[in-house]
Design a protein around this motif. Structure first.
Motif, mmCIF file in Angstrom:
data_model
loop_
_atom_site.group_PDB
_atom_site.id
_atom_site.type_symbol
_atom_site.label_atom_id
_atom_site.label_comp_id
_atom_site.label_asym_id
_atom_site.label_seq_id
_atom_site.Cartn_x
_atom_site.Cartn_y
_atom_site.Cartn_z
ATOM 1 N N ASP A 162 63.739 58.037 41.038
ATOM 2 C CA ASP A 162 62.994 59.130 41.649
ATOM 3 C C ASP A 162 61.494 58.925 41.449
ATOM 4 O O ASP A 162 61.041 58.671 40.321
ATOM 5 C CB ASP A 162 63.425 60.453 41.018
ATOM 6 N N TYR A 181 67.264 68.308 49.598
ATOM 7 C CA TYR A 181 65.818 68.286 49.361
ATOM 8 C C TYR A 181 65.196 69.682 49.489
ATOM 9 O O TYR A 181 64.336 69.934 50.335
ATOM 10 C CB TYR A 181 65.124 67.310 50.307
ATOM 11 N N THR A 187 62.495 63.440 55.917
ATOM 12 C CA THR A 187 62.927 62.783 54.684
ATOM 13 C C THR A 187 62.444 63.469 53.411
ATOM 14 O O THR A 187 63.037 63.259 52.348
ATOM 15 C CB THR A 187 62.439 61.321 54.662
ATOM 16 N N GLU A 188 61.360 64.266 53.445
ATOM 17 C CA GLU A 188 60.829 64.925 52.257
ATOM 18 C C GLU A 188 60.285 66.295 52.656
ATOM 19 O O GLU A 188 59.824 66.475 53.788
ATOM 20 C CB GLU A 188 59.684 64.120 51.618
ATOM 21 N N TYR A 209 55.977 68.131 55.094
ATOM 22 C CA TYR A 209 57.192 67.325 55.175
ATOM 23 C C TYR A 209 56.874 65.964 55.767
ATOM 24 O O TYR A 209 55.856 65.761 56.428
ATOM 25 C CB TYR A 209 58.281 68.032 55.982
ATOM 26 N N THR A 210 57.762 65.017 55.507
ATOM 27 C CA THR A 210 57.644 63.652 56.016
ATOM 28 C C THR A 210 58.726 63.435 57.062
ATOM 29 O O THR A 210 59.880 63.793 56.843
ATOM 30 C CB THR A 210 57.817 62.625 54.885
ATOM 31 N N SER A 256 57.981 69.881 50.978
ATOM 32 C CA SER A 256 57.244 70.464 49.858
ATOM 33 C C SER A 256 56.525 71.735 50.323
ATOM 34 O O SER A 256 55.644 71.672 51.190
ATOM 35 C CB SER A 256 56.229 69.465 49.292
ATOM 36 N N ARG A 314 68.272 66.556 43.587
ATOM 37 C CA ARG A 314 66.904 67.081 43.620
ATOM 38 C C ARG A 314 66.877 68.442 42.944
ATOM 39 O O ARG A 314 67.824 69.214 43.054
ATOM 40 C CB ARG A 314 66.406 67.210 45.057
ATOM 41 N N ARG A 326 52.012 56.779 44.772
ATOM 42 C CA ARG A 326 52.314 58.182 45.027
ATOM 43 C C ARG A 326 51.539 59.045 44.044
ATOM 44 O O ARG A 326 51.485 58.741 42.852
ATOM 45 C CB ARG A 326 53.804 58.474 44.900
ATOM 46 N N TRP A 339 59.054 61.040 41.500
ATOM 47 C CA TRP A 339 58.342 62.131 40.834
ATOM 48 C C TRP A 339 58.532 61.971 39.329
ATOM 49 O O TRP A 339 59.451 62.512 38.736
ATOM 50 C CB TRP A 339 58.841 63.470 41.354
ATOM 51 N N HIS A 344 53.299 59.111 53.441
ATOM 52 C CA HIS A 344 54.318 59.916 52.789
ATOM 53 C C HIS A 344 53.680 60.924 51.849
ATOM 54 O O HIS A 344 52.518 60.813 51.473
ATOM 55 C CB HIS A 344 55.364 59.069 52.070
#
Length: 716
Positions: free
Chosen positions: A298, A44, A87-88, A100-101, A90, A402, A255, A300, A135
């Motif tokens: 995904d 990620y 988990t995520e 981030y998550t 950006s 990713r 999202r 996105w 999220h």
């Protein structure tokens, strides 16, 4: 251009639906945690605007944490040393923040945080309240605000609200095409899964959906946003008030995927599994100007062009396989033309990524589970031309998980393969992958003397003629002419796909002398929309039979010993494991069911509301389809169970509550069938901590070896 927040509709919110309140955290400890895993994974990635630094997730300290390192050499450092799995990730377009998550306690209730690139200023933006969940969405193009989706407490579930108002004809459709009556409260905390009965979404014509614009949202009064999911714009600096973009009661997913350069148009992804759709929201007027079905997978799904006159989407609308679509829009966001920009025969577009400038796009295609990566030039603003030159990359490993383009040029990609741990590769320049210095080496994927096994693709035909796919792993040093003890391993979803990536569980089983066949039964992705939908409703009985047909296939071809077969799976695969043991009681010697649903009625009663919303579209409505769900539940046939079973569950799992495993094990024991339950502490639906993952692998392998009598290989 900076987002003009004054142009966005503002609403006073009821107390039950107040926007999240940031929570400042103590400064992170400067020292990096000790490296516990030589064969760690990195995944990620998200790069700073110049592509000089990369933030990513790494489990070298035993749990997935937020790390950052130089793109080309040098040491990496942890940015958040807390033990909550990340988990995520950006990185903001202006380079000032990394969002981030994380999942406190390893559970399903996540929260969104931000931190400065130097590790200072760490704070929780959303999800800090008890029972809350949040999220990541996207950043605005200038990096001034971050979109975040939060789960709101369930209350009034009859309305859609917010600056964007979902049109009446966009109600979530259930398996028979209707929307179903409103739920009454059940014996758990999952409540309403949809509005009262009304017509389903508009008809399809000329191969495209009816895309009539939604009516504007009401301009007066406060909106009831309690319950469901809501998307906000949040200022990470905390100087400006949150802005509510959109909310939906009883929502399955929501999202924010992109916000146009001027902040007017917002691309949303919403809907239950199998019925996802893209919405284009005019945040100034509150109109939903465009909607289109999009593919699962995904989240996105696409991005707007720099001038917001083109929308690029990964979609399978009226198609078997997802392709790259271009929606040309007028200045008000209304669709003018929809066309296919890129497609491949019987191959799905798996991942789509575009930098802010929109000059080119990155496409990752799913070729029967493996990835093919290419970069394509996009037509200039207002041009009717097609895609520009295609540049393809020869990947060192099978799967792209990713892609992180750099605004000024360049790309970082997370790769995984059957012979290596997940790692991050730099494709800047000539599009040739170069492993980053802080990703584990290929030779560190497994202990010396026990190299990973590359699987071979295997196709087999179900009893009704449907062709199934999968991957077969042969234990090393096994005589090819001698049938082996074999574990049929089933992935989750059901719309996930078995892919050729390094799986430590498979490696553990193979070193114990057991083969592994990991099939894609009907309902899996990667084989077309019809295959995904083939298990809906009563089709799930055929999915259960698929498991038996896969076992029969490997026996008939001499790979597997018919007297030493086991079945195992996680999540939906755990459900299929239980179902296979009671529908085909004499086929398998034993089973390992991980985080599986044993009774669909109790699952619906106990899961999260937004998960129940999606599950209703896959399995059936818990009231109207009560009889079908009862017939499909393994607990309804528990008297047929003959084989010993090991159940494994995370203690904080609110996706599939642990009671699903507990009741199956209890019922097995009451009938004299050997059954055990392993509960993993500080884990949710996914097992993310290295010590727990190791415990799970070894316990499962011990159980299977005990009941199948594998021939262990020499240990180094």
């Amino acid at each position: 251009m900076p987002l003009d927040r004054s142009a966005l509709r503002r609403r006073s919110l009821p107390a039950a639906a107040q926007a999240p309140v940031p929570v400042h955290l103590a400064p992170a400890v400067a020292a990096d945690p000790p490296t516990l895993l030589t064969a760690h994974g990195c995944w990620y990635p998200s790069a700073d605007p110049g592509g000089e630094q990369v933030a990513y997730i790494c489990d070298r300290a035993g749990v997935p944490q937020l790390w950052s390192g130089p793109a080309r050499g040098g040491e990496a450092h942890v940015l958040d040393p807390d033990p909550d799995p990340v988990t995520e990730v950006s990185w903001s377009p202006d380079g000032r923040w990394i969002a981030y998550t994380s999942a406190p306690g390893g559970g399903e209730h996540t929260r969104v945080l931000v931190v400065r690139p130097d590790g200072t200023g760490r704070r929780v933006l959303a999800g800090a309240e008890p029972g809350a969940s949040a999220h990541l969405g996207c950043w605005t193009r200038d990096g001034a605000a971050l979109a975040v989706t939060v789960a709101q407490p369930s209350a009034d579930t009859s309305a859609h609200s917010g600056a964007g108002h979902l049109p009446e004809d966009a109600a979530p459709a259930l398996p028979d095409g209707s929307t179903g009556a409103a739920w009454t409260e059940r014996d758990g905390h999952a409540t309403l899964l949809g509005p009262p009965d009304r017509p389903a979404a508009g008809p399809y014509g000329d191969g495209l959906p009816d895309l009539a614009p939604a009516p504007p949202a009401a301009a007066d009064g406060a909106a009831d946003t309690s319950g469901g999911l809501a998307a906000y714009l949040l200022d990470p600096d905390g100087t400006r008030a949150p802005v509510l973009l959109f909310s939906e009661a009883g929502a399955a997913s929501l999202r924010v995927c992109d916000i146009g350069a001027e902040g007017r148009f917002v691309l949303l992804r919403r809907g239950p599994r199998g019925r996802r759709e893209a919405l284009l929201l005019d945040a100034v007027s509150g109109r939903t100007t465009f909607r289109l079905p999009v593919a699962d997978g995904d989240p996105w799904i696409g991005r707007l062009s720099a001038d917001s006159r083109s929308l690029w989407l990964r979609s399978d609308a009226d198609r078997e396989f997802a392709a790259l679509l271009r929606a040309r829009l007028d200045e008000d966001g209304t669709l003018q033309d929809l066309s296919v920009a890129a497609e491949r025969h019987e191959t799905a577009l798996d991942l789509l990524s575009l930098p802010d400038h929109g000059g080119w796009a990155l496409l990752a295609w799913n070729v029967h589970g493996a990835s093919e990566l290419e970069s394509v030039g996009l037509p200039a603003t207002g041009s009717d031309g097609g895609l520009g030159p295609h540049h393809r990359s020869a990947l060192p490993h099978e799967v792209v998980t990713r892609m992180a383009p750099v605004g000024r040029g360049g790309l970082f990609a997370a790769l995984s393969g059957s012979r290596r741990r997940p790692g991050i590769w730099d494709l800047t320049g000539d599009f040739a992958p170069v492993r980053t210095g802080w990703s584990a080496r290929d030779e560190d994927a497994a202990p010396p003397g026990r190299p990973p096994v590359s699987p071979v693709p295997l196709r087999c035909r179900a009893r009704d003629g449907l062709m199934l796919g999968g991957w077969y792993y042969r234990a090393p040093e096994r005589d090819p002419g001698r049938p082996a003890p074999c574990v049929i391993h089933l992935h989750g979803g059901p719309e996930e796909q078995e892919r050729p990536v390094f799986n430590p569980l498979y490696h553990e089983l193979l070193t114990r002398g057991m083969d592994v066949f990991a099939p894609d039964v009907r309902g899996s992705s990667g084989w077309g929309r019809s295959f995904v939908d083939a298990d809906l409703g009563a089709g799930r009985f055929a999915a259960i039979d698929d498991v038996a047909d896969c076992a029969a296939h490997v026996v008939a071809h001499g790979y597997a010993d018919p007297l030493r077969l086991a079945v195992m799976g996680r999540s939906y695969g755990g459900y299929l494991t239980m179902a296979s043991l009671v529908w085909h009681p004499d086929l398998f010697r034993t089973g390992v069911a991980v985080c599986g649903m044993s009774d669909l009625a109790t699952f619906f009663a106990g899961t999260e509301p937004w998960i129940a919303q999606s599950a209703a579209a896959k399995y059936g409505h818990p009231e109207r389809d009560r009889d079908l769900l009862r017939a499909l539940s393994p607990m309804s046939r528990i008297d047929q169970l003959r084989a010993p079973v090991l159940a494994v569950h995370g203690e904080h799992d609110t996706n599939v509550p642990p009671t699903e495993s507990e009741q199956f094990v209890r019922a097995a024991r009451e009938r004299g069938v050997p059954a055990e339950l392993l509960t993993l502490r500080n884990e949710g639906h996914e097992f993310l901590r290295a010590d727990n993952r190791r415990l799970y692998r070894r316990a499962a392998a011990d159980w299977l070896e005990q009941h199948l009598g594998g021939a262990p290989l020499p240990r180094s």
